[in-house]
Design a protein around this motif. Structure first.
Motif, PDB file in Angstrom:
ATOM      1  N   TYR A 114       0.699  -1.309  -0.025  1.00  0.00           N
ATOM      2  CA  TYR A 114      -0.012   0.019  -0.024  1.00  0.00           C
ATOM      3  C   TYR A 114       0.755   1.232   0.135  1.00  0.00           C
ATOM      4  O   TYR A 114       1.640   1.434   0.851  1.00  0.00           O
ATOM      5  CB  TYR A 114      -0.827   0.059   1.181  1.00  0.00           C
ATOM      6  CG  TYR A 114      -1.917   1.294   1.125  1.00  0.00           C
ATOM      7  CD1 TYR A 114      -2.595   1.649  -0.187  1.00  0.00           C
ATOM      8  CD2 TYR A 114      -1.524   2.378   2.017  1.00  0.00           C
ATOM      9  CE1 TYR A 114      -3.314   2.853  -0.017  1.00  0.00           C
ATOM     10  CE2 TYR A 114      -2.127   3.605   1.757  1.00  0.00           C
ATOM     11  CZ  TYR A 114      -2.830   3.782   0.728  1.00  0.00           C
ATOM     12  OH  TYR A 114      -3.362   4.753   0.483  1.00  0.00           O
ATOM     13  N   ILE A 115       0.743   1.988  -1.249  1.00  0.00           N
ATOM     14  CA  ILE A 115       1.222   3.633  -0.980  1.00  0.00           C
ATOM     15  C   ILE A 115       0.305   4.270  -1.702  1.00  0.00           C
ATOM     16  O   ILE A 115      -0.427   3.837  -2.856  1.00  0.00           O
ATOM     17  CB  ILE A 115       2.638   3.455  -1.573  1.00  0.00           C
ATOM     18  CG1 ILE A 115       3.042   4.965  -1.832  1.00  0.00           C
ATOM     19  CG2 ILE A 115       2.516   2.705  -2.995  1.00  0.00           C
ATOM     20  CD1 ILE A 115       4.352   5.063  -2.203  1.00  0.00           C
ATOM     21  N   SER A 116      -0.106   5.644  -1.182  1.00  0.00           N
ATOM     22  CA  SER A 116      -1.260   6.341  -1.707  1.00  0.00           C
ATOM     23  C   SER A 116      -1.025   6.512  -3.553  1.00  0.00           C
ATOM     24  O   SER A 116      -1.581   6.427  -4.344  1.00  0.00           O
ATOM     25  CB  SER A 116      -1.702   7.522  -1.221  1.00  0.00           C
ATOM     26  OG  SER A 116      -1.804   7.342   0.006  1.00  0.00           O
ATOM     27  N   SER A 117       0.222   7.118  -3.781  1.00  0.00           N
ATOM     28  CA  SER A 117       0.887   7.194  -5.161  1.00  0.00           C
ATOM     29  C   SER A 117       1.983   7.053  -5.145  1.00  0.00           C
ATOM     30  O   SER A 117       3.057   7.710  -4.659  1.00  0.00           O
ATOM     31  CB  SER A 117       0.647   8.920  -5.181  1.00  0.00           C
ATOM     32  OG  SER A 117       0.904   9.313  -6.563  1.00  0.00           O
ATOM     33  N   SER A 118       2.484   6.190  -6.092  1.00  0.00           N
ATOM     34  CA  SER A 118       3.915   5.482  -5.979  1.00  0.00           C
ATOM     35  C   SER A 118       4.249   6.199  -7.243  1.00  0.00           C
ATOM     36  O   SER A 118       4.831   5.653  -8.152  1.00  0.00           O
ATOM     37  CB  SER A 118       3.686   3.906  -6.258  1.00  0.00           C
ATOM     38  OG  SER A 118       5.115   3.459  -6.629  1.00  0.00           O
ATOM     39  N   ILE A 119       4.673   7.563  -7.120  1.00  0.00           N
ATOM     40  CA  ILE A 119       5.156   8.297  -8.111  1.00  0.00           C
ATOM     41  C   ILE A 119       6.837   8.267  -8.114  1.00  0.00           C
ATOM     42  O   ILE A 119       7.248   8.020  -7.065  1.00  0.00           O
ATOM     43  CB  ILE A 119       4.647   9.826  -8.178  1.00  0.00           C
ATOM     44  CG1 ILE A 119       4.944  10.420  -6.918  1.00  0.00           C
ATOM     45  CG2 ILE A 119       3.196   9.750  -8.754  1.00  0.00           C
ATOM     46  CD1 ILE A 119       4.614  11.814  -6.920  1.00  0.00           C
ATOM     47  N   ASN A 120       7.449   8.221  -9.246  1.00  0.00           N
ATOM     48  CA  ASN A 120       8.976   8.209  -9.129  1.00  0.00           C
ATOM     49  C   ASN A 120       9.632   9.252  -8.892  1.00  0.00           C
ATOM     50  O   ASN A 120      10.798   9.507  -9.045  1.00  0.00           O
ATOM     51  CB  ASN A 120       9.328   7.574 -10.743  1.00  0.00           C
ATOM     52  CG  ASN A 120       8.736   8.633 -11.753  1.00  0.00           C
ATOM     53  OD1 ASN A 120       8.585   9.738 -11.472  1.00  0.00           O
ATOM     54  ND2 ASN A 120       8.808   8.090 -12.774  1.00  0.00           N
ATOM     55  N   ILE A 121       8.820  10.294  -8.459  1.00  0.00           N
ATOM     56  CA  ILE A 121       9.356  11.483  -7.852  1.00  0.00           C
ATOM     57  C   ILE A 121       9.360  11.816  -6.563  1.00  0.00           C
ATOM     58  O   ILE A 121       9.203  12.825  -5.859  1.00  0.00           O
ATOM     59  CB  ILE A 121       9.348  12.816  -8.669  1.00  0.00           C
ATOM     60  CG1 ILE A 121       7.746  12.976  -8.917  1.00  0.00           C
ATOM     61  CG2 ILE A 121      10.023  12.903  -9.957  1.00  0.00           C
ATOM     62  CD1 ILE A 121       7.453  14.211  -9.399  1.00  0.00           C
ATOM     63  N   GLY A 122       8.746  10.765  -5.654  1.00  0.00           N
ATOM     64  CA  GLY A 122       8.355  10.894  -4.213  1.00  0.00           C
ATOM     65  C   GLY A 122       9.098  11.719  -3.467  1.00  0.00           C
ATOM     66  O   GLY A 122       8.412  12.818  -2.822  1.00  0.00           O
ATOM     67  N   ILE A 123      10.277  11.678  -3.268  1.00  0.00           N
ATOM     68  CA  ILE A 123      10.913  12.421  -2.084  1.00  0.00           C
ATOM     69  C   ILE A 123      10.970  13.852  -2.517  1.00  0.00           C
ATOM     70  O   ILE A 123      10.853  14.894  -1.819  1.00  0.00           O
ATOM     71  CB  ILE A 123      12.214  11.846  -1.733  1.00  0.00           C
ATOM     72  CG1 ILE A 123      12.865  12.480  -0.487  1.00  0.00           C
ATOM     73  CG2 ILE A 123      13.247  11.903  -2.657  1.00  0.00           C
ATOM     74  CD1 ILE A 123      12.263  12.324   0.832  1.00  0.00           C
ATOM     75  N   PHE A 124      11.307  14.035  -3.746  1.00  0.00           N
ATOM     76  CA  PHE A 124      11.447  15.606  -4.534  1.00  0.00           C
ATOM     77  C   PHE A 124       9.962  16.447  -4.290  1.00  0.00           C
ATOM     78  O   PHE A 124      10.034  17.299  -3.893  1.00  0.00           O
ATOM     79  CB  PHE A 124      11.693  15.376  -6.034  1.00  0.00           C
ATOM     80  CG  PHE A 124      12.256  16.618  -6.736  1.00  0.00           C
ATOM     81  CD1 PHE A 124      13.130  17.379  -6.035  1.00  0.00           C
ATOM     82  CD2 PHE A 124      11.430  17.019  -7.890  1.00  0.00           C
ATOM     83  CE1 PHE A 124      13.354  18.598  -6.614  1.00  0.00           C
ATOM     84  CE2 PHE A 124      11.809  18.026  -8.362  1.00  0.00           C
ATOM     85  CZ  PHE A 124      12.775  19.007  -7.730  1.00  0.00           C
ATOM     86  N   TYR A 125       9.015  15.368  -4.360  1.00  0.00           N
ATOM     87  CA  TYR A 125       7.422  15.909  -4.173  1.00  0.00           C
ATOM     88  C   TYR A 125       7.344  16.561  -2.824  1.00  0.00           C
ATOM     89  O   TYR A 125       7.008  17.583  -2.392  1.00  0.00           O
ATOM     90  CB  TYR A 125       6.440  14.984  -4.521  1.00  0.00           C
ATOM     91  CG  TYR A 125       5.363  15.226  -4.227  1.00  0.00           C
ATOM     92  CD1 TYR A 125       4.199  16.078  -4.762  1.00  0.00           C
ATOM     93  CD2 TYR A 125       4.650  14.459  -2.884  1.00  0.00           C
ATOM     94  CE1 TYR A 125       2.834  16.268  -4.315  1.00  0.00           C
ATOM     95  CE2 TYR A 125       3.346  14.664  -2.443  1.00  0.00           C
ATOM     96  CZ  TYR A 125       2.538  15.538  -3.262  1.00  0.00           C
ATOM     97  OH  TYR A 125       1.009  15.804  -2.966  1.00  0.00           O
ATOM     98  N   LEU A 126       8.196  15.700  -1.632  1.00  0.00           N
ATOM     99  CA  LEU A 126       7.921  16.016  -0.415  1.00  0.00           C
ATOM    100  C   LEU A 126       8.481  17.222   0.044  1.00  0.00           C
ATOM    101  O   LEU A 126       7.996  18.310   0.642  1.00  0.00           O
ATOM    102  CB  LEU A 126       8.432  14.788   0.666  1.00  0.00           C
ATOM    103  CG  LEU A 126       7.586  13.713   0.580  1.00  0.00           C
ATOM    104  CD1 LEU A 126       8.111  12.535   1.163  1.00  0.00           C
ATOM    105  CD2 LEU A 126       6.155  13.974   1.409  1.00  0.00           C
TER     106      LEU A 126
END
Lengths: 166, 353
Positions: free
Chosen positions: B96-108
């Motif tokens: 489970y992950i809401s949105s498994s985007i490949n820029i996750g930490i950058f988004y945060l």
């Protein structure tokens, strides 16, 4: 549903941009610009360039906008209160600015139509890897030049703001 | 449908967590200072914060006459929305992950900068000198400390070569597709447990965690970096004019932010949803304790322990002065984190190859 969200973002971007240039309070126009940038990064997600969208958010909201707000807060109090418009009638330089805007728009649309691909673009997956490889191989020289420019600006700022001159 | 359900569950969880965290903070501060803390309402005073929040919701919602009314209303909404948006890319379990985007930490990292603007909005719209000073201090601090935090994160993601938080979690446990080495010499891909966590994968990553943790304290405006809301000099900083529900939203955002940065730290440095129990000899503990439900339990335990550490630090250290704060950031943490990034590159090129 997705189309609705797209038009919502597009409407928000245009409305916020119009509010930012028409409002009399400078600080409000900065926050309207924030809404505009946010909506534009939403539109970039629709253009399937999510990295650019987040980079846009980070650079404009986290960097440029905050610096602008700092500039406003540290400037004199007169600029914080309502700016009084001097004249109601539109002067010559405003007409010129309008003309320049229209000319820019026409030129942009012309080149956009000239170079726009006829076939739809397909999403190819993880774009950060492609972007990273392209930046460090094909576009290495511009990339390095930009970083050099930023470094020069950084050193210059440090020099200007120093109290004790070297 | 599942998406809406999970986001509502998460919102409820954060609300309950914030209430319990306030209670825990009061209780822990009491124990540290040799007091008893809240004892009257409920068993061990457990219902104290629930009583407080109901009192707060009934309070009159006051907007100062000279405040910018629209911005005054928008600020708490913006701050809380920004923090809550951050939870979208946090993996809760292997499945489970809401949105498994490949820029996750950058988004945060980008989301945190939106919160800054909300704080500024709150401080300016209040039309109060304490609030404005508090928000200016807050921004100076958050922007400065974003740099060492981002560089410490960079040192970690250089080893994993991905920005996707789910993949970062994967590479710290028995589900990894790559080989994992304990300090670069002992292969632990099948053993897992705490041996495979990031901080044990390379010797410099524990320092990276400490830098990230200090920076995250500053980003949450927690002591020893709480000069934006320093009670003894600025009354309450940027939220001094807020009452009732709006104050509640700002308070909730602050505790949600603490939880968010702890979640990021848990994912990046402590294996995320991976179990701390290793497969040793015939005891395949890591195999048993990896899964959807176990994952949720482990990541919440790790994140809540880090929140506990933040609370502990708050009641142990005195507040920094503004110049000390900036000196620590620009002259100590940033050079150190640059060295860590360089060391990560060397480690990746020469040790892991």
């Amino acid at each position: 549903m997705i189309k609705l969200v797209f038009y919502l973002f597009a409407f928000l971007a245009i409305a916020a941009a119009l509010y930012a240039v028409s409002t009399k309070q400078i600080i409000r126009s900065v926050f309207a610009m924030f809404a505009c940038f946010f909506a534009i990064s939403g539109l970039l997600v629709f253009a399937q360039s999510d990295f650019i969208a987040i980079a846009h958010l980070m650079i404009y909201v986290g960097g440029i906008l905050v610096v602008m707000v700092f500039g406003i807060m540290l400037s004199q109090k007169a600029s914080l209160s309502n700016v009084v418009l001097q004249k109601k009638s539109i002067s010559l330089h405003q007409y010129l600015a309008l003309l320049a805007c229209i000319a820019l728009f026409v030129i942009l649309m012309y080149f956009f139509n000239l170079y726009a691909p006829n076939t739809p673009i397909h999403y190819v997956g993880s774009d950060i890897q492609i972007l990273g490889i392209a930046l460090l191989t094909k576009y290495l020289l511009p990339f390095e030049l930009v970083s050099l420019l930023l470094l020069a600006a950084f050193i210059f700022t440090a020099m200007v703001t120093r109290k004790n001159k070297i | 449908m599942a998406f809406y359900f999970i986001s509502i569950v998460l919102l409820g969880f954060i609300a309950v967590y914030a209430l319990m965290a306030v209670w825990a903070e009061r209780k822990i501060s009491a124990w540290i200072q040799d007091r008893v803390g809240p004892v009257v309402t409920g068993k061990y005073g457990l219902l104290q914060t629930f009583a407080d929040i109901f009192k707060m919701l009934q309070k009159e919602d006051i907007t100062p006459t000279l405040a910018d009314k629209k911005l005054f209303l928008a600020a708490p909404i913006l701050v809380f929305t920004a923090v809550f948006m951050g939870f979208a890319t946090i993996p809760f379990s292997p499945t489970y992950i809401s949105s498994s985007i490949n820029i996750g930490i950058f988004y945060l990292l980008a989301i945190v900068s939106i919160e800054v603007l909300g704080i500024l909005m709150a401080g300016w719209a209040s039309n109060n000198k304490y609030a404005l000073l508090g928000s200016i201090r807050s921004i100076a601090q958050i922007i400065s400390y974003e740099i060492p935090a981002a560089l410490a994160i960079l040192a970690v993601i250089m080893l994993f070569q991905t920005l996707n938080l789910q993949e970062i979690c994967m590479q710290q446990g028995i589900l990894s597709k790559q080989k994992i080495y304990f300090f670069g010499f002992w292969e632990v891909s099948k053993i897992g447990g705490f041996f495979a966590w990031t901080i044990f994968q390379a010797p410099h990553l524990f320092i990276a965690f400490i830098i990230y943790f200090i920076a995250s304290l500053a980003e949450c405006n927690r002591t020893p970096f709480d000069i934006p809301e320093a009670e003894s000099e600025l009354v309450a900083g940027f939220h001094v004019e807020y009452t009732g529900f709006k104050f509640g939203a700002l308070f909730l955002a602050e505790y949600a932010m603490m939880f968010l940065v702890s979640m990021i730290a848990a994912v990046l440095f402590f294996g995320g949803w991976n179990t701390p129990l290793p497969n040793l000899a015939s005891f395949a503990l890591a195999d048993y304790t990896t899964g959807t439900y176990w994952g949720i339990v482990w990541i919440l335990l790790k994140a809540l322990s880090l929140v506990l550490l933040q609370v502990w630090i708050r009641w142990t250290f005195p507040r920094y002065r503004m110049d000390q704060l900036m000196t620590l950031c620009w002259k100590v943490l940033i050079p150190l984190s640059f060295v860590l990034v360089l060391f990560s590159g060397i480690w990746k090129l020469f040790i892991l190859n």
